[in-house]
Design a protein around this motif. Structure first.
Motif, PDB file in Angstrom:
ATOM      1  N   LEU A 290       2.970  -5.444  -5.524  1.00  0.00           N
ATOM      2  CA  LEU A 290       1.704  -5.104  -4.883  1.00  0.00           C
ATOM      3  C   LEU A 290       0.592  -5.849  -5.608  1.00  0.00           C
ATOM      4  O   LEU A 290       0.517  -5.841  -6.839  1.00  0.00           O
TER       5      LEU A 290
ATOM      6  N   ARG B 209       1.557  -5.233   0.971  1.00  0.00           N
ATOM      7  CA  ARG B 209       1.612  -6.041  -0.245  1.00  0.00           C
ATOM      8  C   ARG B 209       0.236  -6.282  -0.875  1.00  0.00           C
ATOM      9  O   ARG B 209       0.157  -6.657  -2.030  1.00  0.00           O
TER      10      ARG B 209
ATOM     11  N   ARG C 228       3.850   0.409  -1.230  1.00  0.00           N
ATOM     12  CA  ARG C 228       5.101  -0.314  -1.437  1.00  0.00           C
ATOM     13  C   ARG C 228       6.173   0.165  -0.467  1.00  0.00           C
ATOM     14  O   ARG C 228       6.918  -0.638   0.101  1.00  0.00           O
TER      15      ARG C 228
END
Length: 349
Positions: free
Chosen positions: A227, A306, A301
């Motif tokens: 992330l 992302r 996630r």
């Protein structure tokens, strides 16, 4: 003493043939002497030693061939989503590349000195007349020992018709016919490729997040999906950032603007930052909001998100929001989240 010319012409006085430059440069042992000493030996990939010395040059390593994934399948089955997932995982993605250019793309990746280690190519019937070259390109890749996988996305006729009708777009192969006619023609064109696929994913009953989860399971490895966060300070008087996912308001804290000795400085200054975080509730707010972001990050996630942008605002975007953004960015980075801190309105006054 007889001289020999430089072009290998016979000796003028004796008629003996002159040795070629190549023959003169090498003895029967294959060693290189004279001007050619130290030049690479043709076809060996190594560098010859100069005669009478032990010096040698390290061999030049062969360029690493990138890993290749070919994404194909039915129009409307989720090729773009699959490609975007690989892009988020760090793959170099090329959409609708003519199949004949795939070997060239791999060759260019091999020349990138490791910067392009994984390539994903979306191939579909939009290429039409180019699509027939795919079989030849696959054979070329196999001959070069390229590690490749074919991901084929398919879906039921009912699901595909429903998706095309929902976006009100024609199927690329339907021509003057119906959507089902285009689907049938496409299935026939892709039948052989589907049989060669390494991974077939039926997306008939999958939503976008479920498809991303399947791609992650195949290509993300054992690591949790990464992330990336952007923490952006801003001033409310200049407007909200249009790309913000989350907005934090720091205007509940006293404004250093009204402290004469702090007014010229920004939140990047230690004295200004110290003033902000010595105010009641500032440290507690940072602690609790960091915990909240950790919870949100876990959910992002799981859902395949992302990127996240956290906007931290104060009146002018100069003092409080800047100081809070710096601390918040450091906290997130400490939790393993790749974080970039940006100060949108700093210096606008």
């Amino acid at each position: 003493m007889t001289e020999r010319d430089r072009d290998g012409v016979a000796d003028v006085s004796t008629g003996e043939p002159k040795e070629s430059a190549e023959g003169a440069a090498q003895d029967t042992g294959g060693k290189t002497t004279g001007e050619n000493a130290g030049e690479p030996l043709e076809g060996t990939g190594r560098t010859a030693r100069a005669e009478g010395t032990d010096e040698s040059v390290e061999p030049v390593p062969e360029p690493a061939i990138p890993e290749l994934v070919i994404i194909s399948g039915m129009s409307g089955a989720g090729r773009s989503t699959a490609a975007k997932c690989l892009e988020d995982l760090g793959w170099f993605v090329v959409d609708n590349l003519p199949p004949a250019l795939i070997p060239t793309m791999v060759e260019l990746g091999a020349r990138s000195q490791g910067n392009v280690a994984r390539i994903a190519v979306v191939v579909d019937v939009r290429g039409r007349r180019f699509f027939d070259n795919l079989r030849e390109s696959l054979a070329d890749l196999d001959a070069k020992q390229v590690t490749r996988r074919i991901v084929f996305l398919e879906s039921s006729d009912e699901a595909l018709v429903r998706r095309f009708e929902s976006v009100r777009r024609p199927h690329p192969l339907q021509g003057d016919g119906r959507i089902v006619d285009g689907i049938e023609a496409e299935r026939e064109l892709l039948r052989e490729l589907r049989g060669d696929a390494d991974l077939v994913i039926d997306t008939s009953s999958l939503n976008v997040h479920e498809l991303r989860a399947k791609m992650d399971a195949q290509f993300a490895g054992d690591e949790e999906p990464e992330l990336r966060a952007t923490v952006m300070s801003f001033g409310y008087k200049y407007g909200l950032p249009v790309d913000a996912d989350l907005v934090v308001d720091c205007r509940f804290l006293p404004n250093p603007h009204w402290v004469p000795e702090l007014r010229p400085f920004t939140g990047l200054n230690e004295e200004v930052s110290g003033y902000v975080f010595n105010q009641p509730g500032a440290k507690e707010f940072l602690d609790r909001y960091t915990e909240l972001l950790e919870l949100i990050a876990s959910g992002y996630r799981r859902e395949g998100k992302r990127y996240v942008t956290v906007a931290v605002g104060c009146t002018g975007g100069k003092h409080r929001s800047v100081a809070m953004s710096e601390k918040l960015g450091a906290r997130l980075a400490g939790e393993g989240i790749e974080t970039v801190v940006v100060h949108r309105d700093l210096g606008r006054e």
